[in-house]
Structures are given as C-alpha cells and as structure tokens.
Design an enzyme around this catalytic site. Structure first.
Site, PDB file in Angstrom:
ATOM      1  N   ARG A  54      11.837  -8.395   1.552  1.00  0.00           N
ATOM      2  CA  ARG A  54      11.466  -7.430   1.379  1.00  0.00           C
ATOM      3  C   ARG A  54      11.244  -6.947   3.103  1.00  0.00           C
ATOM      4  O   ARG A  54      10.237  -7.567   3.865  1.00  0.00           O
ATOM      5  CB  ARG A  54      10.607  -6.913   0.851  1.00  0.00           C
ATOM      6  CG  ARG A  54       9.035  -5.656   1.494  1.00  0.00           C
ATOM      7  CD  ARG A  54       7.805  -6.112   0.479  1.00  0.00           C
ATOM      8  NE  ARG A  54       7.359  -4.120   1.500  1.00  0.00           N
ATOM      9  CZ  ARG A  54       6.101  -4.272   0.820  1.00  0.00           C
ATOM     10  NH1 ARG A  54       4.793  -5.440   0.767  1.00  0.00           N
ATOM     11  NH2 ARG A  54       5.473  -3.629   1.569  1.00  0.00           N
TER      12      ARG A  54
ATOM     13  N   TYR B 216       8.686  -7.409   7.904  1.00  0.00           N
ATOM     14  CA  TYR B 216       7.463  -7.962   7.163  1.00  0.00           C
ATOM     15  C   TYR B 216       8.181 -10.060   7.464  1.00  0.00           C
ATOM     16  O   TYR B 216       7.469 -10.565   7.122  1.00  0.00           O
ATOM     17  CB  TYR B 216       7.036  -8.263   5.804  1.00  0.00           C
ATOM     18  CG  TYR B 216       6.763  -6.787   5.578  1.00  0.00           C
ATOM     19  CD1 TYR B 216       5.694  -6.353   6.309  1.00  0.00           C
ATOM     20  CD2 TYR B 216       7.502  -5.461   5.227  1.00  0.00           C
ATOM     21  CE1 TYR B 216       4.769  -5.078   5.545  1.00  0.00           C
ATOM     22  CE2 TYR B 216       6.209  -4.267   4.414  1.00  0.00           C
ATOM     23  CZ  TYR B 216       5.355  -3.906   4.868  1.00  0.00           C
ATOM     24  OH  TYR B 216       4.996  -3.292   4.848  1.00  0.00           O
TER      25      TYR B 216
ATOM     26  N   GLU C 238     -10.130  -9.326   5.723  1.00  0.00           N
ATOM     27  CA  GLU C 238      -9.130  -8.521   5.245  1.00  0.00           C
ATOM     28  C   GLU C 238      -7.007  -8.578   5.638  1.00  0.00           C
ATOM     29  O   GLU C 238      -7.569  -9.011   7.125  1.00  0.00           O
ATOM     30  CB  GLU C 238      -8.926  -7.464   4.705  1.00  0.00           C
ATOM     31  CG  GLU C 238      -7.743  -6.126   5.182  1.00  0.00           C
ATOM     32  CD  GLU C 238      -7.752  -4.663   4.980  1.00  0.00           C
ATOM     33  OE1 GLU C 238      -9.457  -4.419   4.647  1.00  0.00           O
ATOM     34  OE2 GLU C 238      -7.250  -3.745   5.453  1.00  0.00           O
TER      35      GLU C 238
ATOM     36  N   HIS D 266      -3.236  -9.019   6.977  1.00  0.00           N
ATOM     37  CA  HIS D 266      -1.706  -7.920   6.797  1.00  0.00           C
ATOM     38  C   HIS D 266      -1.260  -8.454   7.677  1.00  0.00           C
ATOM     39  O   HIS D 266      -1.240  -9.229   9.275  1.00  0.00           O
ATOM     40  CB  HIS D 266      -2.410  -6.503   7.672  1.00  0.00           C
ATOM     41  CG  HIS D 266      -2.994  -5.705   6.873  1.00  0.00           C
ATOM     42  ND1 HIS D 266      -2.938  -5.332   4.915  1.00  0.00           N
ATOM     43  CD2 HIS D 266      -4.177  -5.452   6.680  1.00  0.00           C
ATOM     44  CE1 HIS D 266      -3.972  -4.840   4.910  1.00  0.00           C
ATOM     45  NE2 HIS D 266      -4.852  -4.410   5.505  1.00  0.00           N
ATOM     46  N   LEU D 267      -0.132  -8.966   7.058  1.00  0.00           N
ATOM     47  CA  LEU D 267       1.145  -9.551   7.870  1.00  0.00           C
ATOM     48  C   LEU D 267       1.776  -8.289   9.488  1.00  0.00           C
ATOM     49  O   LEU D 267       1.933  -8.819  10.129  1.00  0.00           O
ATOM     50  CB  LEU D 267       3.222  -9.367   7.339  1.00  0.00           C
ATOM     51  CG  LEU D 267       2.241 -10.740   6.269  1.00  0.00           C
ATOM     52  CD1 LEU D 267       3.240 -10.400   4.647  1.00  0.00           C
ATOM     53  CD2 LEU D 267       2.669 -12.083   6.005  1.00  0.00           C
ATOM     54  N   SER D 268       1.521  -6.839   8.891  1.00  0.00           N
ATOM     55  CA  SER D 268       2.117  -6.560   9.962  1.00  0.00           C
ATOM     56  C   SER D 268       0.901  -5.820  10.619  1.00  0.00           C
ATOM     57  O   SER D 268       0.014  -6.428  10.332  1.00  0.00           O
ATOM     58  CB  SER D 268       2.798  -5.203   9.530  1.00  0.00           C
ATOM     59  OG  SER D 268       1.916  -4.020   8.544  1.00  0.00           O
TER      60      SER D 268
ATOM     61  N   ASN E   4       3.612  -5.472  -4.358  1.00  0.00           N
ATOM     62  CA  ASN E   4       5.014  -6.034  -3.008  1.00  0.00           C
ATOM     63  C   ASN E   4       5.049  -6.995  -2.713  1.00  0.00           C
ATOM     64  O   ASN E   4       6.405  -7.167  -2.298  1.00  0.00           O
ATOM     65  CB  ASN E   4       5.700  -4.840  -2.906  1.00  0.00           C
ATOM     66  CG  ASN E   4       5.876  -3.687  -3.136  1.00  0.00           C
ATOM     67  OD1 ASN E   4       6.748  -3.484  -4.755  1.00  0.00           O
ATOM     68  ND2 ASN E   4       4.597  -2.185  -3.143  1.00  0.00           N
TER      69      ASN E   4
ATOM     70  N   HIS F  68      -4.463   1.592   1.218  1.00  0.00           N
ATOM     71  CA  HIS F  68      -4.507   2.550   1.905  1.00  0.00           C
ATOM     72  C   HIS F  68      -4.881   3.119   1.234  1.00  0.00           C
ATOM     73  O   HIS F  68      -5.669   5.034   1.289  1.00  0.00           O
ATOM     74  CB  HIS F  68      -2.938   2.886   2.640  1.00  0.00           C
ATOM     75  CG  HIS F  68      -2.562   2.330   3.252  1.00  0.00           C
ATOM     76  ND1 HIS F  68      -3.130   1.780   4.674  1.00  0.00           N
ATOM     77  CD2 HIS F  68      -1.582   1.195   3.127  1.00  0.00           C
ATOM     78  CE1 HIS F  68      -2.946   0.566   5.512  1.00  0.00           C
ATOM     79  NE2 HIS F  68      -1.439   0.572   4.586  1.00  0.00           N
TER      80      HIS F  68
ATOM     81  N   ARG G 108      -0.205   4.781   7.258  1.00  0.00           N
ATOM     82  CA  ARG G 108      -0.878   3.064   7.548  1.00  0.00           C
ATOM     83  C   ARG G 108      -2.545   2.660   8.210  1.00  0.00           C
ATOM     84  O   ARG G 108      -2.951   1.840   8.032  1.00  0.00           O
ATOM     85  CB  ARG G 108       0.064   2.280   8.029  1.00  0.00           C
ATOM     86  CG  ARG G 108       1.151   2.103   6.025  1.00  0.00           C
ATOM     87  CD  ARG G 108       2.355   1.109   6.638  1.00  0.00           C
ATOM     88  NE  ARG G 108       3.628   1.207   5.971  1.00  0.00           N
ATOM     89  CZ  ARG G 108       3.780   1.171   4.756  1.00  0.00           C
ATOM     90  NH1 ARG G 108       3.229   0.543   4.023  1.00  0.00           N
ATOM     91  NH2 ARG G 108       5.374   1.579   4.631  1.00  0.00           N
TER      92      ARG G 108
ATOM     93  N   ASP H 152     -14.775  -0.398  -3.488  1.00  0.00           N
ATOM     94  CA  ASP H 152     -16.134  -0.387  -3.988  1.00  0.00           C
ATOM     95  C   ASP H 152     -15.827  -2.416  -4.665  1.00  0.00           C
ATOM     96  O   ASP H 152     -17.079  -2.159  -4.949  1.00  0.00           O
ATOM     97  CB  ASP H 152     -15.740   0.555  -5.460  1.00  0.00           C
ATOM     98  CG  ASP H 152     -16.460   1.921  -4.774  1.00  0.00           C
ATOM     99  OD1 ASP H 152     -16.451   1.887  -3.402  1.00  0.00           O
ATOM    100  OD2 ASP H 152     -16.481   2.612  -6.022  1.00  0.00           O
TER     101      ASP H 152
ATOM    102  N   ARG I 259       2.151   1.515  13.081  1.00  0.00           N
ATOM    103  CA  ARG I 259       2.860   2.493  12.337  1.00  0.00           C
ATOM    104  C   ARG I 259       3.071   3.292  11.390  1.00  0.00           C
ATOM    105  O   ARG I 259       2.142   4.256  12.616  1.00  0.00           O
ATOM    106  CB  ARG I 259       3.502   1.075  10.762  1.00  0.00           C
ATOM    107  CG  ARG I 259       3.080  -0.497  11.372  1.00  0.00           C
ATOM    108  CD  ARG I 259       4.017  -1.238   9.742  1.00  0.00           C
ATOM    109  NE  ARG I 259       4.645  -0.622   9.137  1.00  0.00           N
ATOM    110  CZ  ARG I 259       4.492  -1.083   7.762  1.00  0.00           C
ATOM    111  NH1 ARG I 259       3.538  -1.789   7.178  1.00  0.00           N
ATOM    112  NH2 ARG I 259       5.326  -0.793   6.885  1.00  0.00           N
TER     113      ARG I 259
ATOM    114  N   ALA J  30      -0.525  -2.177  -0.271  1.00  0.00           N
ATOM    115  CA  ALA J  30      -0.687  -0.737  -0.168  1.00  0.00           C
ATOM    116  C   ALA J  30      -1.521   0.105  -0.509  1.00  0.00           C
ATOM    117  O   ALA J  30      -2.250   0.421  -0.241  1.00  0.00           O
ATOM    118  CB  ALA J  30       0.853  -0.469  -0.752  1.00  0.00           C
TER     119      ALA J  30
HETATM  120  C1  DQA Z   1       0.729  -4.413   4.599  1.00  0.00           C
HETATM  121  C2  DQA Z   1       0.851  -3.356   5.174  1.00  0.00           C
HETATM  122  C3  DQA Z   1       0.679  -2.407   4.472  1.00  0.00           C
HETATM  123  O1  DQA Z   1       0.793  -0.788   4.587  1.00  0.00           O
HETATM  124  C4  DQA Z   1       1.995  -2.662   2.847  1.00  0.00           C
HETATM  125  O2  DQA Z   1       1.816  -1.633   1.843  1.00  0.00           O
HETATM  126  C5  DQA Z   1       2.038  -3.681   2.574  1.00  0.00           C
HETATM  127  C6  DQA Z   1       1.708  -4.862   3.422  1.00  0.00           C
HETATM  128  C7  DQA Z   1       1.143  -5.668   5.080  1.00  0.00           C
HETATM  129  O3  DQA Z   1       0.444  -7.246   4.553  1.00  0.00           O
HETATM  130  O4  DQA Z   1       1.768  -5.702   6.459  1.00  0.00           O
HETATM  131  O5  DQA Z   1       2.611  -3.927   1.225  1.00  0.00           O
HETATM  132  O6  DQA Z   1      -0.320  -5.039   3.798  1.00  0.00           O
END
Ligand code: DQA
Length: 152
Positions: free
Chosen positions: A26, A31, A107, A109-111, A19, A89, A120, A96, A116, A86
C-alpha cells in the site's frame, strides 16, 4: 527492565486500524515496504526484551476496534498501542472508547500526519492517549511500545 504484575507478564494490546493489512504494497512511497507481519515480528521481539505479552489485532471495522478497547480492562490489558489509521481523523467512537477505559494508550502512525493533506492533520483519537509517535515508519511502533511500557 522487566516489569511484572503478580508474577505474570504485563499485557499490551496492539490495534492496527483499517487498510493496514495491506502494508508492504500500500502506497510504499508513504508507508514504506514493510509488511504488517514484519511489523508484528519486530514488535514481538521488542516485547520479549521488555518482558511484556502482546496481543495483536487488525480490523477494518470501527465497532470491532471499539469492542477491543472496551474489553481491555476485563482482559487485564495494561496498555494499548494503537494505529487507528483513517479512523484517527473521523472516529468519535474510538476517541470515546479510549477515554472510557483506564488503560493507557499510545497512538502511532507510520507517516507524519502533520505533513500530509489537511484532513489528516488532526487526530480525534490522540487526546484520549497519553502520547503520539508518528513519522518514523515502523520505528513509530517500536518507540511507541517503549513509551507505553514506561508509562504502565
Ligand atoms: C496512518 C495515517 C492515516 O492518515 C492513514 O489513514 C493510515 C495510516 C499512518 O500510520 O501513517 O491509514 O495512520
């Protein structure tokens, strides 16, 4: 500082999960309004200053992400920057795969996933990474790339 492996630029694989191709339109209140193309442009600019070569992929398919991670060693990738979206989670397979390769991963994440919904607030994939950056919008990616670079 520009690091080089045998006179060749170090390679970083950027993986955008499901996504994220829709970024910009979105849920902008969560985001932001920056598109994936703009994020990639900023990443490429940053990579240029670090002297690293970027390969960027986006996939909505868990198996494709697993394949891309598994192929990293033979492609001589030195580091992986991943927003599993997504799958963060839910995906034991991506966790793995990241564990299965020697390639360090960060890793992003934008948020801030810890602020949240409850589902999540845990990451299955982060324990397979050297670290996690979240909550800073597009800056999470740029900070993550910097951190990865300094760990390669
Ligand atoms: C995300 C946070 C995830 O929970 C969510 O499913 C996303 C975006 C983020 O970048 O904040 O698609 O990975």
């Amino acid at each position: 500082m520009v690091k080089e492996a045998k006179n060749k630029k170090l390679k970083v694989l950027v993986i955008h999960g499901p996504n994220l191709q829709l970024l910009g339109s979105r849920e902008p209140e969560i985001y932001g309004s920056v598109s994936i193309d703009s994020i990639n442009k900023l990443l490429k600019e940053k990579a240029k200053t670090l002297g690293v070569q970027l390969t960027i992929v986006q996939s909505n398919h868990e198996g494709e992400i697993v394949d891309a991670i598994g192929a990293a060693p033979e492609k001589k990738v030195s580091g992986i920057l991943i927003n599993p979206a997504a799958y963060t989670h839910t995906s034991v397979a991506i966790r793995d795969a990241l564990k299965a390769v020697d390639t360090p991963a960060v890793e992003v994440h934008l948020s801030n996933i810890y602020q949240r919904e409850e589902f999540r607030q845990s990451s299955l994939t982060a324990p397979s990474c050297i670290g996690q950056v979240g909550g800073f919008g597009v800056q999470s990616y740029l900070l993550g790339l910097d951190a990865l670079f300094h760990s390669m």
